[in-house]
Scaffold this motif. Structure first.
Motif, PDB file in Angstrom:
ATOM      1  N   UNK A  44     -82.035  72.993  -0.075  1.00 39.84           N
ATOM      2  CA  UNK A  44     -82.440  73.225  -1.255  1.00 39.84           C
ATOM      3  C   UNK A  44     -80.811  73.947  -1.819  1.00 39.84           C
ATOM      4  N   UNK A  45     -80.024  73.708  -2.936  1.00 40.10           N
ATOM      5  CA  UNK A  45     -78.908  74.514  -3.378  1.00 40.10           C
ATOM      6  C   UNK A  45     -79.164  75.020  -4.614  1.00 40.10           C
ATOM      7  N   UNK A  46     -78.914  76.414  -4.673  1.00 42.68           N
ATOM      8  CA  UNK A  46     -78.947  77.112  -6.107  1.00 42.68           C
ATOM      9  C   UNK A  46     -77.804  77.781  -6.480  1.00 42.68           C
ATOM     10  N   UNK A  47     -77.156  77.523  -7.619  1.00 39.56           N
ATOM     11  CA  UNK A  47     -76.145  77.976  -8.061  1.00 39.56           C
ATOM     12  C   UNK A  47     -76.637  79.396  -8.898  1.00 39.56           C
ATOM     13  N   UNK A  48     -75.954  80.560  -8.541  1.00 38.12           N
ATOM     14  CA  UNK A  48     -76.282  81.906  -9.179  1.00 38.12           C
ATOM     15  C   UNK A  48     -74.842  82.521  -9.502  1.00 38.12           C
ATOM     16  N   UNK A  49     -74.705  82.300 -10.853  1.00 37.70           N
ATOM     17  CA  UNK A  49     -73.236  82.645 -11.445  1.00 37.70           C
ATOM     18  C   UNK A  49     -73.348  83.303 -12.781  1.00 37.70           C
ATOM     19  N   UNK A  50     -72.160  84.275 -12.780  1.00 34.69           N
ATOM     20  CA  UNK A  50     -72.030  85.069 -14.062  1.00 34.69           C
ATOM     21  C   UNK A  50     -70.681  84.489 -14.954  1.00 34.69           C
ATOM     22  N   UNK A  51     -70.039  83.486 -14.333  1.00 34.60           N
ATOM     23  CA  UNK A  51     -68.744  83.125 -14.995  1.00 34.60           C
ATOM     24  C   UNK A  51     -68.858  81.778 -15.659  1.00 34.60           C
ATOM     25  N   UNK A  52     -69.470  80.613 -14.835  1.00 36.63           N
ATOM     26  CA  UNK A  52     -69.746  79.458 -15.392  1.00 36.63           C
ATOM     27  C   UNK A  52     -71.106  79.423 -15.873  1.00 36.63           C
ATOM     28  N   UNK A  53     -71.146  79.490 -17.378  1.00 39.00           N
ATOM     29  CA  UNK A  53     -72.292  79.691 -17.996  1.00 39.00           C
ATOM     30  C   UNK A  53     -72.439  78.682 -19.210  1.00 39.00           C
ATOM     31  N   UNK A  54     -71.573  77.904 -19.492  1.00 37.54           N
ATOM     32  CA  UNK A  54     -71.963  76.702 -20.502  1.00 37.54           C
ATOM     33  C   UNK A  54     -72.792  75.830 -19.919  1.00 37.54           C
ATOM     34  N   UNK A  55     -73.448  75.200 -20.855  1.00 39.13           N
ATOM     35  CA  UNK A  55     -74.343  74.167 -20.785  1.00 39.13           C
ATOM     36  C   UNK A  55     -73.870  73.047 -19.892  1.00 39.13           C
ATOM     37  N   UNK A  56     -72.463  72.640 -20.139  1.00 36.89           N
ATOM     38  CA  UNK A  56     -71.884  71.627 -19.492  1.00 36.89           C
ATOM     39  C   UNK A  56     -71.526  71.742 -18.017  1.00 36.89           C
ATOM     40  N   UNK A  57     -71.486  73.182 -17.742  1.00 37.12           N
ATOM     41  CA  UNK A  57     -71.208  73.547 -16.528  1.00 37.12           C
ATOM     42  C   UNK A  57     -72.382  73.380 -15.505  1.00 37.12           C
ATOM     43  N   UNK A  58     -73.495  73.701 -16.338  1.00 32.44           N
ATOM     44  CA  UNK A  58     -74.838  73.649 -15.734  1.00 32.44           C
ATOM     45  C   UNK A  58     -75.117  71.911 -15.613  1.00 32.44           C
ATOM     46  N   UNK A  59     -74.601  71.118 -16.694  1.00 35.88           N
ATOM     47  CA  UNK A  59     -75.081  69.664 -16.568  1.00 35.88           C
ATOM     48  C   UNK A  59     -74.355  69.171 -15.174  1.00 35.88           C
ATOM     49  N   UNK A  60     -72.981  69.717 -15.134  1.00 36.21           N
ATOM     50  CA  UNK A  60     -72.245  69.202 -13.676  1.00 36.21           C
ATOM     51  C   UNK A  60     -72.496  69.897 -12.590  1.00 36.21           C
ATOM     52  N   UNK A  61     -73.171  70.750 -12.600  1.00 33.72           N
ATOM     53  CA  UNK A  61     -73.858  71.318 -11.438  1.00 33.72           C
ATOM     54  C   UNK A  61     -74.879  70.568 -10.823  1.00 33.72           C
ATOM     55  N   UNK A  62     -75.888  70.104 -11.793  1.00 33.58           N
ATOM     56  CA  UNK A  62     -77.240  69.253 -11.412  1.00 33.58           C
ATOM     57  C   UNK A  62     -76.837  67.958 -11.158  1.00 33.58           C
ATOM     58  N   UNK A  63     -75.529  67.459 -11.677  1.00 35.22           N
ATOM     59  CA  UNK A  63     -74.918  66.190 -11.169  1.00 35.22           C
ATOM     60  C   UNK A  63     -74.450  66.086  -9.705  1.00 35.22           C
ATOM     61  N   UNK A  64     -74.053  67.303  -9.367  1.00 34.71           N
ATOM     62  CA  UNK A  64     -73.876  67.500  -8.018  1.00 34.71           C
ATOM     63  C   UNK A  64     -74.649  67.587  -7.096  1.00 34.71           C
ATOM     64  N   UNK A  65     -75.865  67.798  -7.475  1.00 33.39           N
ATOM     65  CA  UNK A  65     -77.138  67.641  -6.633  1.00 33.39           C
ATOM     66  C   UNK A  65     -77.771  69.203  -6.508  1.00 33.39           C
ATOM     67  N   UNK A  66     -77.235  70.343  -7.211  1.00 30.24           N
ATOM     68  CA  UNK A  66     -77.780  71.497  -7.244  1.00 30.24           C
ATOM     69  C   UNK A  66     -79.446  71.456  -7.637  1.00 30.24           C
ATOM     70  N   UNK A  67     -80.109  72.492  -7.118  1.00 29.77           N
ATOM     71  CA  UNK A  67     -81.505  72.091  -7.520  1.00 29.77           C
ATOM     72  C   UNK A  67     -81.844  73.051  -8.695  1.00 29.77           C
ATOM     73  N   UNK A  68     -81.195  74.171  -8.674  1.00 31.89           N
ATOM     74  CA  UNK A  68     -81.214  75.126  -9.639  1.00 31.89           C
ATOM     75  C   UNK A  68     -79.996  75.649 -10.272  1.00 31.89           C
ATOM     76  N   UNK A  69     -80.056  76.120 -11.317  1.00 30.25           N
ATOM     77  CA  UNK A  69     -78.597  76.787 -12.012  1.00 30.25           C
ATOM     78  C   UNK A  69     -79.155  77.963 -12.561  1.00 30.25           C
TER      79      UNK A  69
END
Length: 213
Positions: free
Chosen positions: A83-108
């Motif tokens: 399981x891969x979770x992104x925990x970020x304070x800099x990439x907060x745009x909805x498009x950033x989350x969309x890209x993160x999930x495309x990469x296979x991240x389980x949580x953003x």
């Protein structure tokens, strides 16, 4: 490895020591084992040579960022089901989350999270792992070229955010300088008035003193 709650091992990736410390303290107090890395390259090497139940990663880091780390992990047969979770304070745009999930991240997740909410997310994830109910998110079936393009767009968005922030800071600084100059000018005028009044007062006192002699 026995998938017992106490023995669940998490790899935490962040280039800021204070962030690592806070997550380590939070997870260890809850009975989880943690290992830390300061960037994606260091984390990837650790992941290849150890066994982790979860990876929690920042995105904006030197050497190798979180997006690249996630991409490499999901292409590695040993690591792709962690399981891969992104925990970020800099990439907060909805498009950033969309890209993160495309990469296979389980949580953003956006920093900061309420500690109880954050721990509940981790606990739910580990409970699914213990019960063999966890299913890693599938990596989006996009070509390397498209993935690279979206990655570059994410970097451009962040650069634009930084530029806009810089412009706002410069604007605020200019406004502050103007206010400061105005304040200093008002202070100078007030001081000149006081000096003039003191001089006039001294003349009056001197005149009255001479009259009394």
């Amino acid at each position: 490895m026995t998938k017992n709650l106490v023995k669940m091992k998490t790899l935490i990736v962040d280039d800021k020591l204070e962030n690592l410390y806070l997550l380590e303290a939070l997870l260890r107090r809850s009975g989880y084992e943690t290992v830390s890395a300061n960037n994606g390259a260091e984390a990837y090497e650790l992941a290849e040579n150890d066994n982790f139940n979860l990876i929690i990663s920042d995105i904006l880091m030197p050497v190798m960022d979180g997006f690249t780390l996630c991409r490499k992990c999901k292409k590695n047969d040993k690591l792709k089901n962690i399981p891969f979770i992104f925990y970020t304070a800099t990439y907060t745009d909805a498009k950033d989350e969309e890209f993160a999930l495309k990469l296979g991240a389980d949580k953003f997740l956006i920093k900061p999270q309420d500690p109880d909410v954050f721990l509940n997310i981790i606990k739910d994830l580990f409970d699914k792992i213990k019960q063999n109910e966890f299913k890693p998110r599938e990596v989006s079936n996009l070509s390397e070229e498209i993935m690279l393009t979206e990655y570059n767009y994410a970097l451009i968005r962040k650069l634009e955010d930084k530029m806009n922030q810089t412009e706002e800071n410069e604007k605020s600084l200019k406004e502050y300088v103007i206010k400061l100059e105005k304040s200093l000018e008002e202070k100078r005028i007030a001081e000149e008035k006081i000096i003039k009044m003191n001089a006039e007062l001294e003349q009056i006192i001197e005149k009255k003193t001479m009259e009394l002699q």
